[in-house]
Design a protein around this motif. Structure first.
Motif, PDB file in Angstrom:
ATOM      1  N   LYS A  25     -13.001 -66.993  25.576  1.00  0.00           N
ATOM      2  CA  LYS A  25     -12.575 -65.993  26.561  1.00  0.00           C
ATOM      3  C   LYS A  25     -11.429 -66.526  27.413  1.00  0.00           C
ATOM      4  CE  LYS A  25     -14.323 -63.294  30.491  1.00  0.00           C
ATOM      5  NZ  LYS A  25     -13.542 -63.842  31.584  1.00  0.00           N
ATOM      6  N   TYR A  28      -8.194 -66.754  25.372  1.00  0.00           N
ATOM      7  CA  TYR A  28      -7.626 -65.433  25.130  1.00  0.00           C
ATOM      8  C   TYR A  28      -6.911 -64.935  26.387  1.00  0.00           C
ATOM      9  CZ  TYR A  28      -7.108 -60.516  24.082  1.00  0.00           C
ATOM     10  OH  TYR A  28      -6.581 -59.265  23.900  1.00  0.00           O
ATOM     11  N   GLU A  29      -7.512 -65.158  27.553  1.00  0.00           N
ATOM     12  CA  GLU A  29      -6.884 -64.725  28.799  1.00  0.00           C
ATOM     13  C   GLU A  29      -5.600 -65.497  29.055  1.00  0.00           C
ATOM     14  OE1 GLU A  29     -10.138 -65.123  31.521  1.00  0.00           O
ATOM     15  OE2 GLU A  29     -10.901 -63.127  31.055  1.00  0.00           O
ATOM     16  N   TYR A  30      -5.596 -66.812  28.767  1.00  0.00           N
ATOM     17  CA  TYR A  30      -4.362 -67.584  28.902  1.00  0.00           C
ATOM     18  C   TYR A  30      -3.301 -67.088  27.925  1.00  0.00           C
ATOM     19  CZ  TYR A  30      -6.182 -71.075  32.120  1.00  0.00           C
ATOM     20  OH  TYR A  30      -6.683 -71.710  33.218  1.00  0.00           O
ATOM     21  N   LEU A  52      -6.654 -65.637  36.352  1.00  0.00           N
ATOM     22  CA  LEU A  52      -7.760 -65.162  35.528  1.00  0.00           C
ATOM     23  C   LEU A  52      -8.911 -64.667  36.390  1.00  0.00           C
ATOM     24  CD1 LEU A  52      -7.874 -67.925  32.801  1.00  0.00           C
ATOM     25  CD2 LEU A  52      -6.625 -65.783  32.779  1.00  0.00           C
TER      26      LEU A  52
END
Length: 109
Positions: A25, A28-30, A52
Motif C-alpha cells: 500500500k 503504491y501511494e509513493y 500519504l
C-alpha cells in the motif's frame, strides 16, 4: 522525468515494521505521488511521507498554485496580445491550437 520509485531508502529500517500488505500500500501511494513529482529524487519522495497521511494538504497547496498560475497565464496572454503576438504563437506556446487558445483567452481582444 524521474525514475520509478524504488522499494525504500537504503540504510534505514523505516519499512521493517510494515506487513507485506502495508508495504504494498505504501509503495503504491509513493508511486502515485511519484507521477506528480517528476523532478523529485527518490530520496525527496520518501521524505514526503506526510502527504500519504493527509493528501488534502497537498491538494489545497496545489489548488492555490493552480489558481495563481491561471491568473498569471491570463495576464501573460493579455500582455502578449497587447504587444501584438498572434494567437498562433500563443497557441504554440501553450501546446494548443490557435483556435483553442483564442477560445480560452479570446475575451481579452
Amino acid at each position: 522525468m524521474r525514475d520509478k520509485p524504488y522499494a525504500g531508502p537504503s540504510g534505514t529500517n523505516e519499512f521493517n515494521e510494515l506487513s507485506p500488505d502495508e508495504m504494498a500500500k505504501a509503495m503504491y501511494e509513493y508511486q502515485l505521488l511519484g507521477e506528480c513529482f517528476e523532478t523529485s529524487s527518490d530520496e525527496e519522495m520518501m521524505g514526503r511521507g506526510w502527504v500519504l497521511e493527509n493528501p488534502l494538504i497537498l491538494i489545497e497547496g496545489h489548488g492555490d498554485n493552480v489558481r495563481r498560475a491561471k491568473r498569471e497565464l491570463t495576464a501573460a496572454v493579455a500582455l502578449a496580445r497587447h504587444q501584438g503576438v498572434s494567437w498562433t504563437a500563443i497557441g504554440d506556446a501553450l501546446d494548443m491550437s490557435r483556435a483553442e487558445a483564442r477560445a480560452r483567452y479570446g475575451t481579452m481582444d
